[in-house]
Enzyme design. Structure first.
Site, PDB file in Angstrom:
ATOM      1  N   HIS A  78       0.874  -1.181   0.000  1.00  0.00           N
ATOM      2  CA  HIS A  78       0.000   0.000   0.000  1.00  0.00           C
ATOM      3  C   HIS A  78       0.907   1.225   0.000  1.00  0.00           C
ATOM      4  O   HIS A  78       1.694   1.405   0.923  1.00  0.00           O
ATOM      5  CB  HIS A  78      -0.896   0.004   1.232  1.00  0.00           C
ATOM      6  N   HIS A  99      -9.434 -10.246  -0.784  1.00  0.00           N
ATOM      7  CA  HIS A  99      -9.214  -9.981   0.640  1.00  0.00           C
ATOM      8  C   HIS A  99     -10.340 -10.747   1.337  1.00  0.00           C
ATOM      9  O   HIS A  99     -11.483 -10.290   1.382  1.00  0.00           O
ATOM     10  CB  HIS A  99      -9.303  -8.472   0.895  1.00  0.00           C
ATOM     11  N   ASP A 127       2.391  -7.065   2.340  1.00  0.00           N
ATOM     12  CA  ASP A 127       1.208  -6.274   2.704  1.00  0.00           C
ATOM     13  C   ASP A 127       1.656  -4.992   3.422  1.00  0.00           C
ATOM     14  O   ASP A 127       1.083  -4.587   4.430  1.00  0.00           O
ATOM     15  CB  ASP A 127       0.224  -7.082   3.565  1.00  0.00           C
ATOM     16  N   GLY A 142      -2.191  -2.509  10.320  1.00  0.00           N
ATOM     17  CA  GLY A 142      -1.121  -2.538   9.320  1.00  0.00           C
ATOM     18  C   GLY A 142       0.282  -2.459   9.869  1.00  0.00           C
ATOM     19  O   GLY A 142       0.530  -1.877  10.930  1.00  0.00           O
TER      20      GLY A 142
HETATM   21 ZN   LIG Z   1      -3.331  -5.115   1.941  1.00  0.00          ZN
END
Ligand SMILES: [Zn+2]
Lengths: 310, 423
Positions: free
Chosen positions: B61, B178, B304, B323
């Site tokens: 991301h 996802h 990720d 995250g």
């Molecule tokens: Zn992700």
């Protein structure tokens, strides 16, 4: 023990709990005097930092602090204001800049008392962090049980109600099992935390089963707003299945006591007759709460300061 | 044109069946020759190092546009290069969502300006990633997307998912899933189980992932459309994917380093850097994921990479965003705790971070061949150090791996013939 602060019961030892019980005896005696004031915490400042409202707990801490001659500041804020921009870190730093020796924190988010302690660098007593822990409540419950039963070994305690959302239940599970008490949890399966039996407690969905031969029945407060979230179909059905009434209380031992952390929803988790039963110790829990909190202030802040009984 | 000679390196390319000490000559962006005792104008002696096909992190991301304080294409790709990658694929949950040509072109444009490595954007499946209406998927691919995904959120509607799978068959990229059933995951902060019960957190049950994997496998069986499962985290979903592969369904899957190395007990610290979605699971799950990596059920390792600012994570656990900033720690941690510990051979690891991501996303990468562009990652398996977020090039310093020791990291990333030394 508790060199820094008091965040949960999980990380305490049986010896830690025994020390709190012993120390509480001294302070309960002080609470029965005509002049209920000692100078132990003179010159110390305690901040009651309540991000989530709780009048009862706050007052209990405030009285405990004042009886020990501490200066008390009350800081209240709403979780929502903290969530929007104003950070917990910044708020704590601001308060620290004014000079505080100990925080009592009530917050809706698990783990927040540790966060405050990291930022503040002074001891924090967790006064309830969401559904995670309420260690002082567990200690006052333990103390109340001890005053009635004089032992813990082979006691049977039933904890009944919404275990899932209850920090009181979580902390009591740890304090009681550490002392060797046989703990049974009872509530609808949707309100029993997953894998909780791994802590060495028994789970039953039958309230009769839970009450049978119990030495202590501990009711939990049903948070009425939870009804909205569909974890059980209706209050009516909950009452039928789990409310402690005469009939269910009669299944317990003859000298069984009934406890409730308050505030009670009379008629929901407990009938009025049981709430005011001669063997109900609900008011005593409140009294003991002040003594236990004084003991904790002493252990965290007052030791070595002065003789406690002068 | 000058010839760059890479000498004496162990060249390891599983796809080409190469694992020996060789020389490589790079000229005009391309690999001109691979062999022994070659000559060039400029020589780099890489004795003791391993030259691999360039590594690809197929799940990051980069936050731009919309969340530039967390990361930008510039900082994210620079961090990617430091991590040893020559290519990244970035997810669509930007603001605005990358569900349209303009946003995708902007992202590609920003990367051209940054110029560190190859960036392959992934477009959204549904408009605004709301899970309600299909985005203009044809336009998304035309703008340069290599796949579509609503990553960050699950697609709850079976009907939308089925329609997306059907529609996506016209294009060359997979639909990246996802897998998160939103009504089950709702309010969840961590894995459901004993630790969540102790800490008083709402749990995200494994079933939130498992039921979606099961559902989507049923849907691809009937639509014959390909999917790639992002960040697989559970024992059961690994088993379901294994079964589907045996039946020959067009499925692939990835796992993240943090799901391989940490369990939900890490949350007991209340460190907000342990808050990820899907959540850290248990040892049982980790064992299943490792087995899945070994037997090929799980094709890829992806970070990720989800950078957040210090302020975002400096709060109560319940309020923190999900995250981990992972693109710079992925390779050293995997070399140390997956390859050195014997879960994967070095060759198999290269498959998971280069060969397979290239295949899944249909990229012209993952090989070391004469005549192809020189995209290579060079490893020093003896280089040791420890994870220090203070020196991350990513704006996100949110890592639960601070202080973890490693032995082995990337020392060069060669992108289209341009050599980048990694400090
Ligand atoms: Zn992700």
């Amino acid at each position: 023990m508790m060199e820094k602060g008091l965040h949960d019961i999980e990380n305490l030892t049986r010896e830690d709990l025994e020390l709190v019980l012993q120390t509480s005896d001294t302070f309960l005696e002080i609470c029965t005097r005509k002049v209920k004031k000692i100078p132990t915490l003179r010159g110390k400042t305690i901040c009651l930092f309540f991000i989530e409202p709780s009048t009862r707990t706050r007052i209990s801490f405030e009285i405990a602090a004042k009886r020990m001659s501490a200066d008390v500041i009350n800081f209240t804020a709403s979780t929502s204001s903290l969530q929007k921009g104003e950070s917990l870190t910044d708020t704590v730093k601001t308060i620290m800049a004014m000079g505080v020796d100990l925080f009592v924190l009530r917050h809706s988010a698990p783990g927040s008392s540790r966060k405050v302690e990291q930022v503040a660098g002074v001891p924090v007593i967790n006064g309830g962090d969401g559904p995670h822990a309420h260690p002082t409540q567990a200690m006052l419950d333990l103390y109340t049980i001890y005053r009635h039963k004089k032992k813990f070994q082979d006691l049977k305690v039933a904890i009944i109600g919404d275990i899932f959302h209850s920090r009181v239940a979580r902390s009591n599970i740890f304090s009681l099992t550490k002392m060797g008490v046989d703990v049974t949890l009872c509530g609808p399966p949707t309100l029993i935390p997953k894998e909780i039996e791994k802590l060495g407690v028994r789970v039953t969905y039958s309230v009769e089963d839970a009450c049978r031969n119990a030495d202590v029945i501990m009711c939990l407060r049903m948070q009425l707003e939870r009804q909205q979230s569909g974890l059980f179909p209706s209050m009516r059905e909950y009452i039928q299945l789990f409310r402690i009434d005469d009939r269910r209380f009669a299944l317990a031992k003859d000298d069984a006591i009934i406890m409730h952390p308050g505030p009670m929803n009379r008629g929901i988790e407990i009938t009025p007759e049981i709430a005011y039963h001669p063997r109900s110790v609900i008011e005593e829990q409140v009294t003991n709460g002040v003594a236990v909190r004084m003991a904790l202030f002493y252990l965290l802040l007052g030791r070595g300061n002065e003789e406690i009984t002068d | 044109m000058k010839k760059l000679l890479i000498k004496n390196a162990r060249v390891l390319s599983p796809e080409d069946g190469i694992d020996e000490i060789l020389d490589i000559v790079i000229r005009d962006r391309k690999i001109e020759k691979i062999g022994k005792r070659l000559t060039g104008d400029e020589t780099m002696d890489m004795a003791g190092l391993v030259v691999c096909p360039g590594f690809i992190d197929m799940h990051v991301h980069l936050r731009e546009p919309g969340y530039e304080e967390k990361e930008t294409v510039y900082t994210g790709t620079k961090a990617g290069l430091r991590g040893g990658f020559i290519a990244l694929a970035c997810m669509a949950n930007t603001k605005p969502v990358a569900d349209n040509r303009a946003t995708l072109e902007f992202i590609l444009n920003q990367n051209q300006k940054a110029g560190f490595l190859k960036l392959y954007p992934i477009g959204a499946v549904t408009k605004g990633q709301k899970g309600e209406e299909l985005a203009e998927i044809a336009d998304i691919y035309a703008a340069g997307a290599v796949a579509i995904s609503d990553d960050g959120k699950g697609i709850n509607s079976c009907a939308i998912m089925r329609r997306a799978l059907e529609y996506n068959k016209m294009f060359h990229g997979p639909l990246i899933v996802h897998a998160e059933e939103q009504t089950l995951a709702k309010d969840g902060m961590m894995n459901e189980g004993l630790v969540a019960s102790l800490l008083g957190f709402h749990g995200i049950p494994r079933e939130a992932e498992d039921v979606i994997v099961a559902r989507d496998l049923e849907l691809i069986a009937s639509t014959d459309s390909s999917v790639h499962f992002a960040h697989v985290s559970t024992l059961r979903s690994t088993a379901l994917i294994r079964e589907a592969k045996k039946k020959g369904l067009p499925v692939s899957a990835e796992v993240t380093p943090h799901h391989l190395l940490l369990t939900d007990t890490a949350v007991k610290s209340f460190d907000t850097n342990t808050k990820v979605n899907p959540p850290l699971r248990t040892l049982n799950d980790i064992e299943a994921l490792c087995e899945g990596l070994r037997d090929g059920t799980i094709d890829a390792i992806a970070s990720d990479h989800a950078p957040h600012t210090f302020e975002d994570k400096d709060c109560e656990y319940s309020f923190a965003p999900f995250g981990i900033s992972g693109v710079e720690t992925s390779v050293p941690l995997m070399l140390t705790y997956i390859v050195k510990k014997g879960v994967l051979t070095l060759g198999d690891f290269v498959r998971k971070v280069s060969v397979n991501p290239a295949k899944i996303l249909h990229l012209p990468l993952g090989t070391i061949r004469e005549g192809t562009e020189a995209n290579l990652t060079v490893l020093d398996l003896e280089a040791s150090g420890e994870v220090d977020p203070e020196i991350f090039l990513s704006k996100g310093r949110n890592t639960p791996f601070k202080g973890w020791k490693y032995t082995g990291r990337a020392v060069y990333a060669i992108v289209d013939g341009r050599v980048n030394k990694i400090g």
